[in-house]
Design an enzyme around this catalytic site. Structure first.
Site, PDB file in Angstrom:
ATOM      1  CE  LYS A 151     -93.879 -55.135 -68.548  1.00 30.71           C
ATOM      2  NZ  LYS A 151     -94.218 -54.999 -67.127  1.00 30.71           N
ATOM      3  CE  LYS A 172     -94.455 -59.032 -69.267  1.00 30.62           C
ATOM      4  NZ  LYS A 172     -94.753 -58.389 -68.031  1.00 30.62           N
TER       5      LYS A 172
HETATM    6  C1  PBG Z   1     -96.471 -55.407 -64.361  1.00 30.63           C
HETATM    7  C2  PBG Z   1     -96.483 -56.610 -65.242  1.00 30.63           C
HETATM    8  C3  PBG Z   1     -97.272 -56.875 -66.381  1.00 30.63           C
HETATM    9  C4  PBG Z   1     -96.964 -58.170 -66.775  1.00 30.63           C
HETATM   10  C5  PBG Z   1     -95.990 -58.645 -65.896  1.00 30.63           C
HETATM   11  N1  PBG Z   1     -95.682 -57.650 -64.973  1.00 30.63           N
HETATM   12  C6  PBG Z   1     -98.326 -56.080 -67.027  1.00 30.63           C
HETATM   13  C7  PBG Z   1     -98.000 -54.848 -67.744  1.00 30.63           C
HETATM   14  O1  PBG Z   1     -96.844 -54.471 -67.923  1.00 30.63           O
HETATM   15  O2  PBG Z   1     -98.971 -54.182 -68.130  1.00 30.63           O
HETATM   16  C8  PBG Z   1     -97.590 -58.917 -67.920  1.00 30.63           C
HETATM   17  C9  PBG Z   1     -97.539 -60.409 -67.807  1.00 30.63           C
HETATM   18  C10 PBG Z   1     -98.432 -61.152 -68.744  1.00 30.63           C
HETATM   19  O3  PBG Z   1     -99.084 -60.608 -69.643  1.00 30.63           O
HETATM   20  O4  PBG Z   1     -98.491 -62.369 -68.570  1.00 30.63           O
HETATM   21  N2  PBG Z   1     -95.927 -54.260 -64.859  1.00 30.63           N
END
Ligand code: PBG
Length: 343
Positions: free
Chosen positions: A210, A263
């Site tokens: 991520k 992601k």
């Molecule tokens: C929580 C989380 C996030 C997303 C999914 N889980 C936000 C982040 O990491 O700031 C982002 C999902 C999206 O942008 O569609 N940590």
């Protein structure tokens, strides 16, 4: 003339370039369908949903057109009924808090929005795959994804908290828990806690890879989860790194992840392809909020054909190697792929 032996075969494979006519395989739609290498099926799509505290709530979010905030009651149930009737079989739930504190108390509460929504869905939809996001950024007053000590994430107490959240989701009936905090050791901690609580049969879809991405902007508005200070650069990955993705994926696999998430998706197709080549686990790619918002905005301005752009984008994510895709477009795509809509 029939040629026997390898020599003949080799000759065919190395046909002189001036003879090659790849367009022969594109002459008719049926032929193109026959040689198509990648499919996009509704069974590979996961719809993200936002559940909020309270009752009777169904309101549009800012920045994510078509995506609504829903309370864990009839509003939620009828939204999911609609998705299921279109063929969507998997949902990923995100919760919002009614009150926040530094230790994210509401994140594991039995009557929290996510826990209530999971119980409701479990009761009404037999075959629905219920996945829950396991993080605390929407529940902490500071908006970071873990518990802080001296301004940085403290790994041990964070993993303990994430494990507690995961068990509360499993208890409510979640099939898969999806930890997204990027805390070291979180998969091992969650696996241990699930097993200890008797949930050996529930899986972990780890957000293994991520990135600290600008494309989460609309989500943070919708989930009310933006960090109150600083950014997520100390725990989410540097977008410049690819080898590091392999390390993260290998660690989560070793810790017991059942599926790996990558992601965002579109700006990281190379990473999806590389991880695909190195793991036998299923890969899920997250087509994030900013990616969704870009296409929606361009389509609203008449600059892109929405359906064509979405189908091409999601197909490219599958082509890169993702087995499944989390996408806010899932609902629309399911509608377009229904018989009678052509393609
Ligand atoms: C929580 C989380 C996030 C997303 C999914 N889980 C936000 C982040 O990491 O700031 C982002 C999902 C999206 O942008 O569609 N940590």
């Amino acid at each position: 003339m029939t040629t026997i032996g390898n020599a003949g075969v080799d000759q065919r494979l190395t046909q002189a370039p001036h003879d090659a006519r790849p367009t022969r395989l594109r002459r008719t739609a049926t032929l193109r369908g026959l040689v198509r290498e990648t499919s996009l099926d509704v069974s590979a799509l996961i719809q993200p949903l936002f559940v909020v505290p309270g009752r009777g709530i169904a309101r549009e979010t800012d920045g994510l057109p078509g995506i609504r905030h829903l309370s864990a009651d009839e509003a939620f149930q009828s939204e999911v009924s609609r998705l299921v009737s279109r063929g969507i079989r998997s949902v990923l739930l995100f919760g919002l808090a009614s009150s926040k504190d530094p230790i994210a108390s509401e994140s594991f509460a039995d009557d929290g929005a996510v826990q209530r929504a999971v119980r409701l869905l479990r009761q009404h939809f037999d075959d629905l795959l219920i996945i829950t996001d396991v993080c605390c950024c929407a529940y902490t007053s500071h908006g970071h994804c873990g518990l802080l000590s001296g301004g940085t994430i403290e790994p041990e107490s964070t993993v303990e908290l994430l494990a507690r959240i995961a068990v509360s989701h499993a208890e409510a009936g979640a099939d898969l828990v999806a930890p997204s905090a990027m805390a070291d050791g979180m998969v091992r901690g969650i696996r241990g806690a699930l097993d200890e609580a008797g949930y050996h049969d529930r899986g972990i879809l780890s957000y293994a890879v991520k990135y600290a991405s600008a494309f989460y902007g609309p989500f943070r508005d919708a989930a009310n989860s933006a960090p109150a200070f600083g950014d997520r650069g100390r725990y989410q990955m540097d977008p410049a790194n690819r080898r590091e993705a392999l390390r993260e994926a290998a660690l989560d696999e070793a810790e017991g992840a059942d599926l790996l998430m990558i992601k965002p998706a579109l700006a990281y197709l190379d990473v999806i392809a590389e991880v695909r080549a190195k793991t036998t686990l299923p890969i899920v790619a997250y087509n994030v909020s900013g990616e969704y918002a870009m296409i929606k905005a361009a389509a609203a301005s008449g600059w892109l054909d929405e359906r064509a752009a979405v189908l091409e984008s999601l197909t490219s994510i599958r082509r890169a190697g993702a087995d499944a895709i989390v996408s806010y477009h899932a609902n629309d795509v399911a509608g377009w792929l229904q018989p009678g809509h052509g393609r």
